[in-house]
Write a protein that holds these residues in place. Structure first.
Motif, PDB file in Angstrom:
ATOM      1  N   CYS A   1      36.930  87.495  64.767  1.00 37.06           N
ATOM      2  CA  CYS A   1      36.856  86.633  63.586  1.00 37.06           C
ATOM      3  C   CYS A   1      37.709  87.133  62.419  1.00 37.06           C
ATOM      4  O   CYS A   1      38.334  86.330  61.725  1.00 37.06           O
ATOM      5  CB  CYS A   1      35.406  86.475  63.155  1.00 37.06           C
ATOM      6  SG  CYS A   1      34.452  85.509  64.341  1.00 37.06           S
ATOM      7  N   GLY A   2      37.746  88.429  62.192  1.00 41.12           N
ATOM      8  CA  GLY A   2      38.521  88.961  61.072  1.00 41.12           C
ATOM      9  C   GLY A   2      40.000  88.696  61.222  1.00 41.12           C
ATOM     10  O   GLY A   2      40.662  88.201  60.299  1.00 41.12           O
TER      11      GLY A   2
ATOM     12  N   ALA B   1      23.488  85.483  52.772  1.00 49.67           N
ATOM     13  CA  ALA B   1      23.405  85.907  51.364  1.00 49.67           C
ATOM     14  C   ALA B   1      23.795  87.378  51.240  1.00 49.67           C
ATOM     15  O   ALA B   1      24.454  87.771  50.271  1.00 49.67           O
ATOM     16  CB  ALA B   1      22.002  85.665  50.817  1.00 49.67           C
ATOM     17  N   ASN B   2      23.405  88.211  52.219  1.00 48.17           N
ATOM     18  CA  ASN B   2      23.827  89.619  52.208  1.00 48.17           C
ATOM     19  C   ASN B   2      25.342  89.724  52.294  1.00 48.17           C
ATOM     20  O   ASN B   2      25.958  90.535  51.602  1.00 48.17           O
ATOM     21  CB  ASN B   2      23.203  90.389  53.374  1.00 48.17           C
ATOM     22  CG  ASN B   2      21.728  90.631  53.205  1.00 48.17           C
ATOM     23  OD1 ASN B   2      21.190  90.526  52.108  1.00 48.17           O
ATOM     24  ND2 ASN B   2      21.064  90.957  54.293  1.00 48.17           N
ATOM     25  N   THR B   3      25.961  88.930  53.166  1.00 47.00           N
ATOM     26  CA  THR B   3      27.412  88.951  53.329  1.00 47.00           C
ATOM     27  C   THR B   3      28.096  88.562  52.025  1.00 47.00           C
ATOM     28  O   THR B   3      29.084  89.175  51.623  1.00 47.00           O
ATOM     29  CB  THR B   3      27.851  87.979  54.445  1.00 47.00           C
ATOM     30  OG1 THR B   3      27.133  88.286  55.634  1.00 47.00           O
ATOM     31  CG2 THR B   3      29.350  88.081  54.707  1.00 47.00           C
TER      32      THR B   3
ATOM     33  N   ALA C   1      31.379  85.964  58.235  1.00 40.52           N
ATOM     34  CA  ALA C   1      31.871  85.025  57.226  1.00 40.52           C
ATOM     35  C   ALA C   1      32.628  83.848  57.839  1.00 40.52           C
ATOM     36  O   ALA C   1      32.933  82.887  57.143  1.00 40.52           O
ATOM     37  CB  ALA C   1      32.752  85.757  56.213  1.00 40.52           C
ATOM     38  N   ASN C   2      32.916  83.918  59.127  1.00 38.14           N
ATOM     39  CA  ASN C   2      33.562  82.801  59.811  1.00 38.14           C
ATOM     40  C   ASN C   2      32.502  81.723  60.037  1.00 38.14           C
ATOM     41  O   ASN C   2      31.563  81.931  60.804  1.00 38.14           O
ATOM     42  CB  ASN C   2      34.144  83.276  61.147  1.00 38.14           C
ATOM     43  CG  ASN C   2      34.799  82.166  61.928  1.00 38.14           C
ATOM     44  OD1 ASN C   2      34.759  80.995  61.558  1.00 38.14           O
ATOM     45  ND2 ASN C   2      35.409  82.526  63.041  1.00 38.14           N
ATOM     46  N   PRO C   3      32.633  80.561  59.384  1.00 42.45           N
ATOM     47  CA  PRO C   3      31.597  79.526  59.527  1.00 42.45           C
ATOM     48  C   PRO C   3      31.458  78.999  60.946  1.00 42.45           C
ATOM     49  O   PRO C   3      30.431  78.436  61.300  1.00 42.45           O
ATOM     50  CB  PRO C   3      32.048  78.424  58.563  1.00 42.45           C
ATOM     51  CG  PRO C   3      33.479  78.695  58.285  1.00 42.45           C
ATOM     52  CD  PRO C   3      33.723  80.151  58.512  1.00 42.45           C
ATOM     53  N   GLU C   4      32.465  79.201  61.782  1.00 41.55           N
ATOM     54  CA  GLU C   4      32.386  78.771  63.174  1.00 41.55           C
ATOM     55  C   GLU C   4      31.612  79.777  64.031  1.00 41.55           C
ATOM     56  O   GLU C   4      31.294  79.503  65.175  1.00 41.55           O
ATOM     57  CB  GLU C   4      33.791  78.588  63.749  1.00 41.55           C
ATOM     58  CG  GLU C   4      34.571  77.493  63.039  1.00 41.55           C
ATOM     59  CD  GLU C   4      36.048  77.524  63.382  1.00 41.55           C
ATOM     60  OE1 GLU C   4      36.486  78.410  64.140  1.00 41.55           O
ATOM     61  OE2 GLU C   4      36.763  76.653  62.871  1.00 41.55           O
TER      62      GLU C   4
ATOM     63  N   ALA D   1      44.965  85.683  60.068  1.00 42.94           N
ATOM     64  CA  ALA D   1      46.123  84.952  60.590  1.00 42.94           C
ATOM     65  C   ALA D   1      46.189  83.552  59.987  1.00 42.94           C
ATOM     66  O   ALA D   1      47.274  83.073  59.617  1.00 42.94           O
ATOM     67  CB  ALA D   1      46.054  84.875  62.109  1.00 42.94           C
ATOM     68  N   ARG D   2      45.043  82.878  59.871  1.00 43.65           N
ATOM     69  CA  ARG D   2      45.017  81.539  59.260  1.00 43.65           C
ATOM     70  C   ARG D   2      45.450  81.603  57.795  1.00 43.65           C
ATOM     71  O   ARG D   2      46.207  80.757  57.325  1.00 43.65           O
ATOM     72  CB  ARG D   2      43.622  80.938  59.372  1.00 43.65           C
ATOM     73  CG  ARG D   2      43.271  80.472  60.749  1.00 43.65           C
ATOM     74  CD  ARG D   2      41.852  79.945  60.811  1.00 43.65           C
ATOM     75  NE  ARG D   2      41.522  79.499  62.143  1.00 43.65           N
ATOM     76  CZ  ARG D   2      40.289  79.219  62.532  1.00 43.65           C
ATOM     77  NH1 ARG D   2      39.273  79.330  61.691  1.00 43.65           N
ATOM     78  NH2 ARG D   2      40.057  78.819  63.770  1.00 43.65           N
TER      79      ARG D   2
END
Length: 169
Positions: free
Chosen positions: A151-152, A58-60, A126-129, A157-158
């Motif tokens: 992750c960023g 929630a903070n993110t 924020a990466n759900p993985e 890239a995706r």
């Protein structure tokens, strides 16, 4: 400024981050389930870890946490009341937990961080993985990734590849 996933959170908030990061989703390793954190209240710690991660998410997202998440945290916190007492040196206040285990320490650390104003900087990637917790040291308080190098950059890239595929040839 890049987010450093190894940058510790201030004070006891680091314990909160450490508990949440006992689950390595990439590596498939769970320190709590593997017994690296010996406790007689494993089920409670697993629930607390999930709850803390959801609060940090929630903070993110810069959104209030879900009601169910707050209710679960409050249920766990109610099982770990705190007593505040003066030390011999009355210029120093110390908190003594009635429950002497990790869950009580984590609950107290969250409360302290909210009062100190540092809680909103504890975020979940924020990466759900991944969802690794990190302490956002960025000046703007807008960090979203545990690491831009991991992750960023993967997310960017995706997104770039999706945009390229969507462009007409």
């Amino acid at each position: 400024m890049a987010i450093d996933p190894s940058h510790p959170a201030p004070g006891r908030l680091e314990l909160v981050r450490s508990l949440a990061n006992t689950e390595d989703r990439y590596g498939g390793h769970d320190e709590l389930a593997d017994g690296a954190w010996p406790t007689d209240r494993l089920d409670e710690l697993l629930r607390l870890r999930t709850t803390v991660r959801d609060l940090a998410t929630a903070n993110t997202e810069r959104q209030p946490p879900r009601h169910e998440t707050v209710a679960e945290f409050n249920r766990i916190a109610a099982a770990h009341p705190q007593v505040v007492r003066l030390d011999h040196d009355v210029t120093d206040l110390s908190a003594e937990l009635q429950a002497h285990h990790v869950a009580g320490e984590v609950v107290a650390a969250v409360h302290e961080a909210i009062i100190a104003g540092t809680w909103s900087r504890l975020k979940a990637c924020a990466n759900p993985e991944c969802r690794w917790l990190f302490y956002d040291i960025s000046r703007s308080h807008t960090g979203r990734w545990c690491s831009m190098a991991a992750c960023g950059s993967l997310h960017k890239a995706r997104a770039y590849r999706r945009r390229r595929r969507a462009e007409p040839s």
